[in-house]
Design a protein around this motif. Structure first.
Motif, mmCIF file in Angstrom:
data_model
loop_
_atom_site.group_PDB
_atom_site.id
_atom_site.type_symbol
_atom_site.label_atom_id
_atom_site.label_comp_id
_atom_site.label_asym_id
_atom_site.label_seq_id
_atom_site.Cartn_x
_atom_site.Cartn_y
_atom_site.Cartn_z
ATOM 1 N N PHE A 111 -1.691 -5.758 -10.410
ATOM 2 C CA PHE A 111 -0.329 -5.440 -10.014
ATOM 3 C C PHE A 111 -0.129 -5.400 -8.494
ATOM 4 O O PHE A 111 0.935 -5.867 -7.926
ATOM 5 N N GLU A 112 -0.895 -4.378 -8.196
ATOM 6 C CA GLU A 112 -0.502 -4.123 -6.576
ATOM 7 C C GLU A 112 -0.685 -5.258 -5.595
ATOM 8 O O GLU A 112 -0.043 -5.401 -4.593
ATOM 9 N N ALA A 113 -1.574 -6.181 -5.950
ATOM 10 C CA ALA A 113 -1.731 -7.649 -5.184
ATOM 11 C C ALA A 113 -0.610 -8.003 -5.014
ATOM 12 O O ALA A 113 -0.217 -8.584 -3.758
ATOM 13 N N PHE A 114 0.292 -8.331 -6.067
ATOM 14 C CA PHE A 114 1.459 -8.736 -5.971
ATOM 15 C C PHE A 114 2.435 -8.070 -5.339
ATOM 16 O O PHE A 114 3.368 -8.716 -4.152
ATOM 17 N N VAL A 115 2.352 -6.891 -5.477
ATOM 18 C CA VAL A 115 3.503 -6.062 -4.464
ATOM 19 C C VAL A 115 3.004 -6.147 -2.903
ATOM 20 O O VAL A 115 4.066 -6.466 -2.090
ATOM 21 N N VAL A 116 1.862 -6.145 -2.591
ATOM 22 C CA VAL A 116 1.631 -6.295 -1.232
ATOM 23 C C VAL A 116 1.851 -7.381 -0.675
ATOM 24 O O VAL A 116 2.319 -7.866 0.386
ATOM 25 N N PHE A 117 1.645 -8.733 -1.546
ATOM 26 C CA PHE A 117 1.947 -10.015 -0.960
ATOM 27 C C PHE A 117 3.394 -9.994 -0.925
ATOM 28 O O PHE A 117 3.930 -10.620 0.323
ATOM 29 N N VAL B 20 -1.053 1.397 1.682
ATOM 30 C CA VAL B 20 0.324 0.752 1.125
ATOM 31 C C VAL B 20 1.291 1.743 1.185
ATOM 32 O O VAL B 20 2.400 1.533 1.619
ATOM 33 N N LEU B 21 1.065 3.117 1.227
ATOM 34 C CA LEU B 21 1.851 4.117 1.492
ATOM 35 C C LEU B 21 2.316 4.082 3.093
ATOM 36 O O LEU B 21 3.416 4.187 3.509
ATOM 37 N N ALA B 22 1.198 3.993 3.816
ATOM 38 C CA ALA B 22 1.229 4.077 5.301
ATOM 39 C C ALA B 22 2.297 2.790 5.701
ATOM 40 O O ALA B 22 2.960 3.044 6.876
ATOM 41 N N SER B 23 2.228 1.961 4.900
ATOM 42 C CA SER B 23 3.072 0.724 5.492
ATOM 43 C C SER B 23 4.624 0.901 5.353
ATOM 44 O O SER B 23 5.400 0.232 5.906
ATOM 45 N N MET C 58 8.668 0.757 1.338
ATOM 46 C CA MET C 58 7.328 0.936 1.002
ATOM 47 C C MET C 58 6.864 2.238 0.742
ATOM 48 O O MET C 58 5.840 2.415 -0.086
ATOM 49 N N PHE C 59 7.648 3.098 1.337
ATOM 50 C CA PHE C 59 7.422 4.589 0.756
ATOM 51 C C PHE C 59 7.579 4.597 -0.762
ATOM 52 O O PHE C 59 7.049 5.464 -1.311
ATOM 53 N N VAL C 60 8.524 4.053 -1.147
ATOM 54 C CA VAL C 60 9.183 4.290 -2.572
ATOM 55 C C VAL C 60 8.138 3.498 -3.326
ATOM 56 O O VAL C 60 7.804 3.993 -4.316
ATOM 57 N N ILE C 61 8.190 2.100 -3.164
ATOM 58 C CA ILE C 61 7.500 1.335 -3.885
ATOM 59 C C ILE C 61 5.836 1.660 -3.677
ATOM 60 O O ILE C 61 5.241 1.675 -4.642
ATOM 61 N N GLY C 62 5.461 1.950 -2.483
ATOM 62 C CA GLY C 62 3.844 2.586 -2.438
ATOM 63 C C GLY C 62 3.723 3.899 -3.368
ATOM 64 O O GLY C 62 2.778 3.761 -3.747
ATOM 65 N N ALA C 63 4.723 4.737 -3.415
ATOM 66 C CA ALA C 63 4.510 5.758 -4.223
ATOM 67 C C ALA C 63 4.527 5.341 -5.704
ATOM 68 O O ALA C 63 3.680 5.946 -6.594
ATOM 69 N N MET C 64 5.344 4.525 -6.172
ATOM 70 C CA MET C 64 5.184 3.721 -7.551
ATOM 71 C C MET C 64 3.726 3.377 -8.057
ATOM 72 O O MET C 64 3.414 3.711 -8.817
ATOM 73 N N VAL C 65 3.086 2.515 -6.992
ATOM 74 C CA VAL C 65 2.065 1.869 -7.229
ATOM 75 C C VAL C 65 0.783 2.978 -7.200
ATOM 76 O O VAL C 65 -0.219 3.137 -7.997
ATOM 77 N N ALA C 66 1.056 3.769 -6.319
ATOM 78 C CA ALA C 66 0.204 4.906 -6.152
ATOM 79 C C ALA C 66 0.141 5.789 -7.353
ATOM 80 O O ALA C 66 -0.937 6.161 -8.007
#
Length: 134
Positions: free
Chosen positions: A17-23, A81-84, A91-99
């Motif tokens: 799932f995270e691969a899609f988020v990063v893309f 992802v969080l650092a992005s 990406m702080f919000v979305i990165g926190a969700m996927v983390a």
């Protein structure tokens, strides 16, 4: 009974799932840079290299989760992802969700694997037991 690790399976799902988020985050960064809205982003080539590299790592890492060090790569992806978020604040919000999904997968998967091991240990048959009288 299946000997497949629930921790590995849930971690693989989270990384896929995270691969899609990063893309999609890469597409967003590209669009913001190309339109000139966000000049603090790196060059377009760097955006694509980092974004597609991390997305590819998300796709390949589930194959490495059979090794203990594969989980360290998964944790590294979460940090990246969080650092992005320093370039794309969302990406702080979305990165926190996927983390959070990754953390849940590690905790829940480990719990399921331990429970399964205990269940199988409790239900082991004694090899010396006499089953002929049953």
């Amino acid at each position: 009974m299946s000997k497949r690790s629930s921790k590995r399976a849930l971690g693989s799902i989270a990384l896929s799932f995270e691969a899609f988020v990063v893309f999609f985050a890469t597409l967003t960064a590209f669009g913001l840079k190309a339109s000139g809205v966000s000049p603090n982003l790196p060059r377009v080539e760097i955006i694509w290299a980092i974004g597609l590299g991390v997305a590819l790592l998300c796709i390949l890492t589930p194959a490495l989760l059979s090794k203990p060090w594969g989980y360290f790569i998964g944790w590294g992806i979460q940090v990246a992802v969080l650092a992005s978020g320093f370039w794309l604040w969302g990406m702080f919000v979305i990165g926190a969700m996927v983390a959070g999904m990754w953390i849940w997968a590690m905790v829940a998967g480990g719990t399921i694997d331990k429970a399964r091991a205990n269940y199988e240990k409790m239900n082991e048959k004694d090899p010396n037991a006499d089953t002929s009288s049953m």
